[in-house]
Write a protein that holds these residues in place. Structure first.
Motif, PDB file in Angstrom:
ATOM      1  N   THR A   1      82.071 -24.578 -93.165  1.00  0.00           N
ATOM      2  CA  THR A   1      81.551 -23.578 -92.236  1.00  0.00           C
ATOM      3  C   THR A   1      81.791 -22.225 -92.877  1.00  0.00           C
ATOM      4  OG1 THR A   1      81.960 -24.925 -90.282  1.00  0.00           O
ATOM      5  CG2 THR A   1      81.758 -22.550 -89.945  1.00  0.00           C
ATOM      6  N   LYS A   2      80.706 -21.533 -93.226  1.00  0.00           N
ATOM      7  CA  LYS A   2      80.823 -20.251 -93.904  1.00  0.00           C
ATOM      8  C   LYS A   2      80.235 -19.144 -93.039  1.00  0.00           C
ATOM      9  CE  LYS A   2      78.676 -21.478 -97.711  1.00  0.00           C
ATOM     10  NZ  LYS A   2      78.146 -21.426 -99.085  1.00  0.00           N
ATOM     11  N   ASN A   3      81.043 -18.131 -92.782  1.00  0.00           N
ATOM     12  CA  ASN A   3      80.601 -16.994 -91.982  1.00  0.00           C
ATOM     13  C   ASN A   3      79.989 -17.428 -90.658  1.00  0.00           C
ATOM     14  OD1 ASN A   3      81.332 -15.132 -94.064  1.00  0.00           O
ATOM     15  ND2 ASN A   3      79.417 -15.621 -95.133  1.00  0.00           N
ATOM     16  N   GLY A   4      80.594 -18.443 -90.060  1.00  0.00           N
ATOM     17  CA  GLY A   4      80.166 -18.899 -88.745  1.00  0.00           C
ATOM     18  C   GLY A   4      79.067 -19.929 -88.751  1.00  0.00           C
ATOM     19  N   VAL A   5      78.466 -20.202 -89.913  1.00  0.00           N
ATOM     20  CA  VAL A   5      77.369 -21.169 -90.003  1.00  0.00           C
ATOM     21  C   VAL A   5      77.919 -22.510 -90.461  1.00  0.00           C
ATOM     22  CG1 VAL A   5      75.142 -21.726 -91.020  1.00  0.00           C
ATOM     23  CG2 VAL A   5      75.728 -19.347 -90.521  1.00  0.00           C
ATOM     24  N   LYS A   6      77.690 -23.520 -89.670  1.00  0.00           N
ATOM     25  CA  LYS A   6      78.157 -24.865 -89.982  1.00  0.00           C
ATOM     26  C   LYS A   6      77.219 -25.527 -90.980  1.00  0.00           C
ATOM     27  CE  LYS A   6      79.579 -29.157 -87.666  1.00  0.00           C
ATOM     28  NZ  LYS A   6      79.620 -29.874 -86.370  1.00  0.00           N
ATOM     29  N   GLY A   7      77.804 -26.259 -91.923  1.00  0.00           N
ATOM     30  CA  GLY A   7      76.997 -26.990 -92.886  1.00  0.00           C
ATOM     31  C   GLY A   7      76.070 -27.977 -92.207  1.00  0.00           C
ATOM     32  N   ALA A   8      74.876 -28.145 -92.762  1.00  0.00           N
ATOM     33  CA  ALA A   8      73.863 -29.019 -92.171  1.00  0.00           C
ATOM     34  C   ALA A   8      73.682 -30.269 -93.032  1.00  0.00           C
ATOM     35  CB  ALA A   8      72.533 -28.276 -92.048  1.00  0.00           C
ATOM     36  N   GLN A   9      72.891 -31.197 -92.547  1.00  0.00           N
ATOM     37  CA  GLN A   9      72.537 -32.399 -93.284  1.00  0.00           C
ATOM     38  C   GLN A   9      71.015 -32.548 -93.279  1.00  0.00           C
ATOM     39  OE1 GLN A   9      74.842 -34.325 -94.912  1.00  0.00           O
ATOM     40  NE2 GLN A   9      76.356 -32.808 -94.208  1.00  0.00           N
ATOM     41  N   LEU A  10      70.504 -33.394 -94.152  1.00  0.00           N
ATOM     42  CA  LEU A  10      69.091 -33.749 -94.077  1.00  0.00           C
ATOM     43  C   LEU A  10      68.878 -34.682 -92.897  1.00  0.00           C
ATOM     44  CD1 LEU A  10      68.153 -34.427 -97.814  1.00  0.00           C
ATOM     45  CD2 LEU A  10      67.684 -32.375 -96.462  1.00  0.00           C
ATOM     46  N   THR A  11      67.752 -34.527 -92.225  1.00  0.00           N
ATOM     47  CA  THR A  11      67.454 -35.419 -91.106  1.00  0.00           C
ATOM     48  C   THR A  11      67.324 -36.852 -91.606  1.00  0.00           C
ATOM     49  OG1 THR A  11      65.073 -35.053 -91.349  1.00  0.00           O
ATOM     50  CG2 THR A  11      66.270 -33.582 -89.848  1.00  0.00           C
TER      51      THR A  11
END
Length: 628
Positions: A310-320
């Motif tokens: 989680t960088k600068n409030g943004v959580k890491g995402a995944q591919l659908t």
């Protein structure tokens, strides 16, 4: 000779021999007992290789503008001045343009003995006028200049047919007539010599044979003996998204099956290190941005997909989970070390377990030259293979704060001079000079209505005095907003940016039942995961329910022409571009149309209609209505 002279000679020889011995005996020689030369350093057992990759360039030689010319790096929380509500606002940086891409790639290569620049398709096609007006020859020349080593073919490389793609690969000119035909002019600046890099099409062959239209792979042998093979492919579904006349007589095979069949062939050539360049990709899932006043659903920044941080409030995402590239990758032979993908125009650096359980990198660098991926890997010179655990990739922004590449600037200048008379021709005006967007909150847009109306009223599609009654336009064929000049003028360059495919307008007969069926195809079959709402012409209306099951979305009896319900057994004259006419975008009902007449180019229909209706006032009627 006197004894004195013998003595002096013997003394001199003794001194010379001693001096020579002192010079030739280094400390290491002495330590080795004084026998022979120092031992050779051991041969290196590994080599470091750099891969620089990108995809979906689409002829964007000049720095792209608007949303196509930025990269999202993060989010900030802002407050609406009117409502007081807080929201997440994207932080964007300008990116892209081949002058900057070339410079960034040169800088990235510095200090790397073994470096390759590779791509995953759609380098040409759906291009701005600067490239498209010359059959994308300028883009190929730009790729030659920036040092591209190899690319896979993509679906848009087939926009002008596979024979034109073969010309792009080998060079030569098209006879477009004096001044160029259809606003295109091959070899306008000089004789086109073709791509200096291989264009790979492993899964595209002549139907009924094993012969491919282009090479299936390319092998690079480095000076230290390292060998790396690149297998290049387009997506197997290419026939459903390109004009069928351009690929008649071709078969497009499954991507994973094709690559796996080539592995034994490459091993026989002594190649175990294999990278797949495939023009198919994935879609990052929505993620969250958490700030002081709330948590917001957002699209992941360029470096967030498949990150666990989680960088600068943004959580890491995944591919659908339904991302096509994941299904391809999980089926690829374990011998394949890496997958460089494209097509979805998304940025991601991901990994997935291969059939043996070892992680394999999957990358994509967005589109339009806004990013490139830098991958570092270690090659084991004894095992002749890539050390899988060493493979690391990062997406790098093509910022515009570096010096422009002089060769690319000169190329752009040459073709800008040649395209100026075509680009600057005024074809009409928009009332008030407002921009017509390609997308909006509603399923209809003012630009979609304009294009559909233009095709319905295209004189070239009138057959035996019968004009089209209805026109449909696929949303994916509308590539950009229509941006007039400050005085409201619309020039040909702006119109071409909206519709860059040079499709033809085709009129055909469809029954009412076929019209109902094609409307349902907007939400069903292959379109179910990504709904495609067709833009429709004036006088045609219908209602749909988004909550209804697939196959029953259209409200019965709501489909009407000029207020009269469409009758299932009645035949109607319908217009659409040649891509849709062939059943493109999975609208099979169009392929069943009869009495087809191929008219003029869709861009000409657009220009003629705008000229006849200037100043054009954007229409905001509700032709498509959503009900509960």
């Amino acid at each position: 000779m006197s004894s004195r002279r013998h003595l002096r000679l013997a003394q001199a020889l003794a001194v010379t021999s001693a001096a020579a011995l002192a010079v030739t005996m280094s400390p290491s020689t002495a330590l080795a007992g004084g026998h022979g030369k120092p031992p050779k350093p051991p041969k290196p057992t590994t080599a470091q290789i750099q891969l620089l990759s990108f995809n979906d360039f689409h002829g964007n030689l000049e720095a792209p503008a608007g949303s196509s010319g930025v990269i999202t790096t993060g989010y900030t929380e802002t407050q609406n001045a009117t409502t007081g509500a807080f929201q997440a606002t994207a932080t964007n940086v300008p990116a892209g343009g081949v002058e900057y891409l070339a410079t960034h790639l040169k800088q990235a290569r510095a200090g790397h003995k073994d470096s390759l620049t590779v791509a995953a398709g759609d380098l040409i096609g759906a291009s701005p006028l600067l490239s498209a007006a010359f059959h994308d020859e300028p883009t190929v020349e730009a790729m030659n200049s920036l040092g591209l080593d190899v690319t896979s073919v993509g679906n848009h490389e087939f926009d002008e047919g596979y024979k034109e793609l073969q010309r792009i690969a080998k060079g030569g000119c098209i006879d477009d007539g004096p001044g160029g035909a259809n606003n295109q002019n091959s070899c306008a600046a000089h004789t086109f010599t073709g791509a200096k890099y291989p264009i790979l099409a492993a899964n595209v062959r002549y139907t009924g044979t094993l012969k491919r239209i282009l090479p299936p792979y390319w092998i690079k042998t480095f000076k230290d003996g390292a060998k790396v093979a690149f297998i290049g492919m387009t997506l197997k579904d290419t026939p459903s998204i390109v004009t069928k006349s351009g690929i008649a007589g071709l078969t497009f095979d499954d991507e994973a099956t094709t690559a796996n069949l080539l592995v034994p062939e490459l091993k026989k050539k002594g190649v175990k290190a294999i990278v797949v360049l495939v023009h198919q990709g994935g879609t990052p899932a929505v993620t969250t941005y958490t700030a002081e006043h709330g948590t917001y659903n957002v699209a992941p920044p360029y470096d967030a997909t498949c990150s666990t941080e989680t960088k600068n409030g943004v959580k890491g995402a995944q591919l659908t989970g339904d991302s096509a590239i994941l299904d391809i990758s999980r089926r690829l032979d374990p011998q394949i070390d890496m997958v460089i993908s494209g097509h979805t125009h998304q940025p991601y650096i991901c990994s997935q377990a291969d059939p043996d359980g070892n992680q394999r990198l999957i990358t994509s660098a967005s589109s339009f030259g806004r990013l490139y991926t830098e991958t570092e890997l270690t090659y084991d010179l004894k095992k002749n293979d890539i050390v899988r655990s060493s493979v690391e990739g990062s997406n790098m922004i093509v910022t515009r704060d570096v010096a422009k590449d002089a060769a690319q600037t000169a190329l752009i200048s040459t073709y800008n001079t040649l395209v100026a008379p075509i680009k600057s021709k005024v074809i009409g005006q928009v009332a008030g000079g407002v921009t017509l967007p390609k997308t909006g909150a509603d399923v209809e847009t003012s630009l979609g209505r304009l294009i559909a109306d233009a095709q319905k009223n295209d004189a070239s599609t009138v057959s035996n005095g019968v004009a089209p009654q209805i026109a449909f336009m696929n949303p994916g064929g509308i590539r950009a907003d229509l941006v007039p000049l400050a005085n409201g003028d619309v020039n040909f360059g702006a119109a071409f940016t909206v519709q860059p495919f040079n499709n033809y307008v085709v009129s055909m007969d469809l029954t009412g039942a076929q019209i109902y069926a094609l409307l349902e195809q907007q939400w069903s079959g292959a379109n179910a995961p990504a709904v495609k709402i067709l833009q429709v012409s004036e006088g045609f209306t219908y209602s749909y329910s988004a909550s209804a099951p697939a196959g029953s979305k259209v409200v019965p009896g709501s489909v009407a022409l000029d207020g009269t319900p469409i009758a299932m057994g009645t035949t109607y004259r319908v217009a659409a571009n040649s891509f849709l006419s062939d059943g493109g975008d999975n609208f099979a009902s169009f392929a069943g149309g009869t009495n087809k007449l191929i008219g003029g180019l869709d861009i000409d229909a657009f220009a003629n209609y705008l000229t006849a209706h200037s100043p054009y006032a954007p229409i905001e009627t509700d032709r498509i209505t959503q009900v509960p």
